[in-house]
Design a protein around this motif. Structure first.
Motif, short mmCIF file in Angstrom:
data_model
loop_
_atom_site.label_atom_id
_atom_site.label_comp_id
_atom_site.label_asym_id
_atom_site.label_seq_id
_atom_site.Cartn_x
_atom_site.Cartn_y
_atom_site.Cartn_z
N HIS A 220 0.86 -1.19 0.00
CA HIS A 220 0.00 0.00 0.00
C HIS A 220 0.89 1.24 0.00
O HIS A 220 0.98 1.95 1.02
CB HIS A 220 -0.93 -0.01 1.21
CG HIS A 220 -1.86 -1.19 1.25
ND1 HIS A 220 -1.50 -2.39 1.80
CD2 HIS A 220 -3.14 -1.34 0.79
CE1 HIS A 220 -2.52 -3.24 1.68
NE2 HIS A 220 -3.51 -2.64 1.08
N PRO A 221 1.54 1.54 -1.12
CA PRO A 221 2.52 2.63 -1.15
C PRO A 221 1.94 4.02 -0.95
O PRO A 221 2.68 4.96 -0.66
CB PRO A 221 3.14 2.50 -2.55
CG PRO A 221 2.09 1.80 -3.36
CD PRO A 221 1.42 0.85 -2.41
N ASN A 222 0.61 4.16 -1.08
CA ASN A 222 -0.02 5.47 -0.90
C ASN A 222 -0.51 5.69 0.53
O ASN A 222 -1.15 6.69 0.82
CB ASN A 222 -1.18 5.66 -1.87
CG ASN A 222 -2.34 4.72 -1.61
OD1 ASN A 222 -2.13 3.56 -1.26
ND2 ASN A 222 -3.56 5.20 -1.77
N VAL A 223 -0.21 4.77 1.43
CA VAL A 223 -0.50 4.93 2.85
C VAL A 223 0.75 5.44 3.54
O VAL A 223 1.83 4.83 3.43
CB VAL A 223 -0.97 3.61 3.49
CG1 VAL A 223 -1.21 3.79 4.99
CG2 VAL A 223 -2.25 3.12 2.82
N GLY A 224 0.63 6.57 4.24
CA GLY A 224 1.80 7.22 4.81
C GLY A 224 1.72 7.44 6.30
O GLY A 224 0.65 7.35 6.92
N LEU A 225 2.87 7.75 6.87
CA LEU A 225 2.99 8.14 8.27
C LEU A 225 3.11 9.65 8.33
O LEU A 225 3.88 10.26 7.58
CB LEU A 225 4.24 7.51 8.88
CG LEU A 225 4.67 7.99 10.27
CD1 LEU A 225 3.62 7.60 11.32
CD2 LEU A 225 6.02 7.41 10.65
N SER A 226 2.36 10.29 9.23
CA SER A 226 2.36 11.74 9.32
C SER A 226 2.62 12.19 10.76
O SER A 226 2.16 11.56 11.70
CB SER A 226 1.03 12.33 8.84
OG SER A 226 -0.07 11.58 9.33
N VAL A 227 3.39 13.26 10.88
CA VAL A 227 3.60 13.92 12.17
C VAL A 227 2.98 15.31 12.08
O VAL A 227 3.23 16.04 11.10
CB VAL A 227 5.10 14.03 12.53
CG1 VAL A 227 5.29 14.90 13.77
CG2 VAL A 227 5.68 12.64 12.76
N PHE A 228 2.18 15.67 13.06
CA PHE A 228 1.50 16.96 13.09
C PHE A 228 2.20 17.87 14.08
O PHE A 228 2.55 17.46 15.19
CB PHE A 228 0.02 16.77 13.42
CG PHE A 228 -0.72 16.05 12.33
CD1 PHE A 228 -1.38 16.76 11.35
CD2 PHE A 228 -0.72 14.66 12.27
CE1 PHE A 228 -2.03 16.10 10.31
CE2 PHE A 228 -1.37 13.99 11.24
CZ PHE A 228 -2.02 14.72 10.26
N LEU A 229 2.38 19.12 13.68
CA LEU A 229 3.15 20.06 14.47
C LEU A 229 2.38 21.35 14.72
O LEU A 229 1.51 21.74 13.92
CB LEU A 229 4.48 20.41 13.77
CG LEU A 229 5.40 19.24 13.38
CD1 LEU A 229 5.12 18.80 11.95
CD2 LEU A 229 6.86 19.63 13.53
N TYR A 230 2.71 22.01 15.82
CA TYR A 230 2.16 23.32 16.15
C TYR A 230 3.33 24.26 16.40
O TYR A 230 4.13 24.03 17.32
CB TYR A 230 1.27 23.24 17.38
CG TYR A 230 0.80 24.60 17.88
CD1 TYR A 230 -0.15 25.33 17.18
CD2 TYR A 230 1.31 25.14 19.06
CE1 TYR A 230 -0.58 26.57 17.63
CE2 TYR A 230 0.89 26.37 19.53
CZ TYR A 230 -0.05 27.09 18.81
OH TYR A 230 -0.48 28.32 19.25
N HIS A 231 3.44 25.30 15.57
CA HIS A 231 4.56 26.23 15.67
C HIS A 231 5.89 25.49 15.70
O HIS A 231 6.81 25.85 16.44
CB HIS A 231 4.43 27.12 16.90
CG HIS A 231 3.31 28.13 16.82
ND1 HIS A 231 2.37 28.15 15.80
CD2 HIS A 231 2.99 29.16 17.63
CE1 HIS A 231 1.52 29.14 16.00
NE2 HIS A 231 1.88 29.79 17.11
#
Length: 282
Positions: free
Chosen positions: A29-40
């Motif tokens: 599933h190459p279109n499934v990704g890991l994401s990190v969300f940031l604030y400032h």
């Protein structure tokens, strides 16, 4: 990194990690990704997501929107599509903002973008309509393939099928393989597994959520969701062999055992939001 949002219901927690009892996904599933969300620039939490349009990464509302405990909403996201394990970068994981010189996880992904939660997301998992859906509008197209969003009402045909326990879903996610009061094992690697339908009509489902078993294997061949899987895809294959993304992983029971829920993509509310974000619908 700071904890993900806490669910409003006792013993329920956002699934914001890898599929328990699953197997490494590799290039499945190459279109499934890991994401990190940031604030400032401060890393907040990580989630899973799926490309559903050229620059649109679909995930959960509690990944993209406000956390009422922290009083902030992420203003940027970093995304990786490598199957993993994704190595740690140079950031100290000490609550400080990422520096321009920081490289790798969690500060510098392969792609970046702006989080957009559903306008109804308010920081609580208010049942049954949690509004737990969101996207990241990426600045560049990853060109890793796209998932097809299920047509309107797709899951309703499964609700009355005989032998509901035989309706299987494929789940994909990154992160936690084991969760207990004193131990968490997280790999930052994409895993794939199978969950079974429990129901679509309970008071927790209410037409908005897909309730699945979290057997995590246990001799059944199944698997379960856990922290970091939040926003990850739930796929179903129809009788013609077409694979549809039917939901995004939302929340689960404490310590990732029992049941989990995913926010449905085939209801009018989700479809209207996806359309407004440029996602093609079937």
């Amino acid at each position: 990194m700071l904890a993900v949002a806490t669910a409003a219901l006792a013993l329920l927690c956002p699934s914001a990690g890898a599929v328990q009892g699953g197997t490494p996904d590799g290039n499945g599933h190459p279109n499934v990704g890991l994401s990190v969300f940031l604030y400032h620039g401060i890393p907040l939490w990580r989630c899973t997501g799926t490309m559903v349009a050229a620059k649109v990464y679909l995930t959960a509302g509690h990944c993209t929107g406000i956390d009422t405990d922290l009083g902030v909403a992420p203003d940027s996201a970093q995304v990786w599509f490598t199957s993993g394990a994704i190595p740690r970068g140079t950031h100290g994981f000490d609550g400080t903002p990422c520096k321009p010189t920081d490289t790798g996880y969690p500060c510098k992904g392969e792609f970046s973008g702006t989080p957009v939660p559903h306008p109804g997301w308010n920081g609580f998992l208010t049942q049954p309509n949690t509004h737990d859906i969101g996207v990241v509008q990426l600045t560049q197209a990853p060109n890793v393939g796209l998932s097809k969003v299920a047509p309107a009402g797709y899951l309703d045909t499964l609700a009355t099928q005989r032998g509901r326990q035989d309706v299987d879903f494929t789940i994909v996610g990154y992160g936690v393989q084991f969760e207990s009061p004193n131990l968490e094992v997280a790999l930052r690697q994409r895993f794939v597994g199978t969950n079974q339908l429990q129901n679509l009509r309970s008071h927790l489902a209410g037409g908005f959520n897909l309730i699945m078993s979290d057997s995590a294997g246990n001799g059944t061949g199944g698997s379960g969701t856990c922290f970091g899987d939040s926003g990850g895809p739930v796929f179903h294959t129809d009788s013609d062999g077409q694979v549809w993304q039917v939901a995004v992983i939302s929340y689960g029971t404490k310590y990732c055992h029992g049941s989990s829920a995913a926010f449905r993509l085939d209801n009018a509310q989700a479809r209207a939001f996806l359309s407004s974000q440029g996602v093609p619908l079937n």
